[in-house]
Design an enzyme around this catalytic site. Structure first.
Site, PDB file in Angstrom:
ATOM      1  N   GLN A  92       0.810  -1.207   0.000  1.00  0.00           N
ATOM      2  CA  GLN A  92       0.000   0.000   0.000  1.00  0.00           C
ATOM      3  C   GLN A  92       0.848   1.264   0.000  1.00  0.00           C
ATOM      4  OE1 GLN A  92      -2.515  -0.432   3.459  1.00  0.00           O
ATOM      5  NE2 GLN A  92      -3.472  -2.295   2.678  1.00  0.00           N
ATOM      6  N   HIS A 154      -0.852  -0.076   5.726  1.00  0.00           N
ATOM      7  CA  HIS A 154      -1.312   0.989   6.628  1.00  0.00           C
ATOM      8  C   HIS A 154      -0.285   2.092   6.848  1.00  0.00           C
ATOM      9  CE1 HIS A 154      -4.405  -2.012   8.586  1.00  0.00           C
ATOM     10  NE2 HIS A 154      -4.472  -1.960   7.257  1.00  0.00           N
ATOM     11  N   GLU A 247     -14.743   4.494  10.167  1.00  0.00           N
ATOM     12  CA  GLU A 247     -15.225   5.546  11.048  1.00  0.00           C
ATOM     13  C   GLU A 247     -14.996   6.940  10.484  1.00  0.00           C
ATOM     14  OE1 GLU A 247     -14.270   3.221  15.287  1.00  0.00           O
ATOM     15  OE2 GLU A 247     -13.263   5.117  14.803  1.00  0.00           O
ATOM     16  N   TYR A 268     -10.944 -10.326  10.077  1.00  0.00           N
ATOM     17  CA  TYR A 268     -11.275 -10.774   8.736  1.00  0.00           C
ATOM     18  C   TYR A 268     -11.700 -12.241   8.725  1.00  0.00           C
ATOM     19  CZ  TYR A 268      -9.455  -6.367   6.997  1.00  0.00           C
ATOM     20  OH  TYR A 268      -9.271  -5.037   6.746  1.00  0.00           O
TER      21      TYR A 268
END
Length: 376
Positions: A92, A154, A247, A268
């Site tokens: 990522q 992340h 959120e 998950y």
């Protein structure tokens, strides 16, 4: 949905100026409140991540593999900006967000976040350079989140300047969720810095022994959307949950937003992670998506092109592959709508342009930049 027969054919052209051939292709889509065109500006962007609008009308678009492109908003022509930092385009990670300094007209500073290697692995970096034509001169590293670690998950990362000139930068938990509750590292945190990477003296943990002084709020999982409310000037942030529990939060100095001690999401593979918010001592979200839409990019609409969208919040969705529109009453979500579902593209970022059009970045290996404008 109708599609014009015209196409814009833009090659990869990473270093050379690309020349458009025909007018950009457009689709037309009906929403609850507006009928709008989806215009394609250029082709061949590789996993674009963030964008910023220059005063002359051009756009700057980051691409996760490590490129920064300057795009003509009228023609879709793009030119690669030289002088950008080396990035760790792994998982990522890569070239991430972009923002202009509030005084860009005078100092020409362009800020970038990006993942890069260092001692012990990778981390999210913040740097800036001076935009001089198609070159980013004198690029300098301002801040590197710690610790460096392995894995490609992340990294965050969004950057926003507030009205006082402070720079806010999100940092994901890097897959080490327990660190989001620990103040001796930057993982799972929102950071607050001066524009030169220095630490503000009134940050909430400056005087706490063992705490990282850049931390503004903590208990975040992986925030990839952040913006200032155009009227209240309050900072809004959204973050990925695991399996559910994405959120929207309103960060405040020193507050704990719960991850992973409070979450609507589950593992998950199924089991519960923690109790649902609210949990004592931790801030509950003002809105959550369960199941997860994997939100990325975030923009309030306060412009004239789409009058019925005034005050609405737009959020990209990676997992459910759409652009989400949220109507708000204060901080309460009172209406939701999914746009661009027919395209089936992961949406990485959304911004409001100078003429009130919405600019949308799909996250694909070869993609156009999308511009939404009134169809009538």
């Amino acid at each position: 949905m109708c599609r014009s027969s015209t196409l814009i054919l833009i090659g990869l052209g990473f270093t050379a100026l690309t020349a458009p051939t025909l007018a950009p292709a457009t689709d037309v889509e009906n929403s609850q409140h507006h009928r709008f065109e989806i215009e394609r500006l250029g082709q061949g962007f590789s996993h674009p991540w963030g964008l910023a609008f220059l005063p002359d009308g051009d756009l700057l678009v980051t691409e996760r593999p490590g490129r920064l492109q300057r795009v003509d908003a009228g023609t879709g022509e793009r030119r690669r900006i030289e002088g950008t930092p080396d990035v760790a385009a792994t998982g990522q990670g890569g070239m991430l967000d972009i923002a202009l300094h509030p005084d860009f007209d005078t100092n020409r500073y362009v800020y970038l976040t990006y993942s890069a290697y260092g001692r012990g692995g990778m981390t999210t970096h913040l740097g800036r350079g001076v935009l001089d034509g198609d070159t980013l001169r004198d690029f300098e590293l301002l801040y590197a989140a710690t610790p460096y670690s392995g894995g490609g998950r992340h990294f965050g990362s969004r950057i926003v300047f507030d009205d006082d000139g402070y720079l806010f930068m999100t940092m994901g938990d890097r897959g080490r969720r327990e660190r989001a509750q620990q103040l001796d590292n930057h993982h799972g945190k929102l950071l607050r810095l001066h524009d030169d990477g220095g630490i503000p003296a009134d940050n909430p943990f400056v005087d706490d022994e063992g705490a990282e002084p850049a931390i503004y709020s903590y208990g975040h999982r992986n925030a990839q959307g952040m913006t200032l409310h155009p009227e209240t000037r309050v900072l809004w942030l959204h973050e990925h949950g695991p399996r559910g529990g994405d959120e929207i939060n309103l960060p405040r100095p020193g507050l704990n937003f719960g991850w992973p001690e409070a979450t609507f999401g589950t593992e998950y593979h199924g089991p519960e992670i923690a109790p649902d918010p609210p949990v004592a001592g931790m801030e509950p979200p003002i809105h959550h998506w369960t199941p997860s839409i994997a939100p990325s990019g975030m923009a309030f609409y306060y412009a004239d092109a789409f009058p019925e969208w005034q005050g609405d919040l737009f959020v990209g969705a990676l997992a459910h592959r759409h652009l989400e529109r949220l109507r708000l009453d204060g901080t309460d979500v009172v209406e939701q709508e999914r746009l661009l579902q027919g395209l089936g593209w992961r949406i990485r970022d959304v911004r409001v342009g100078p003429k009130g059009h919405l600019y949308v970045l799909p996250d694909r290996s070869s993609t156009p930049l999308l511009r939404l404008r009134p169809a009538d």
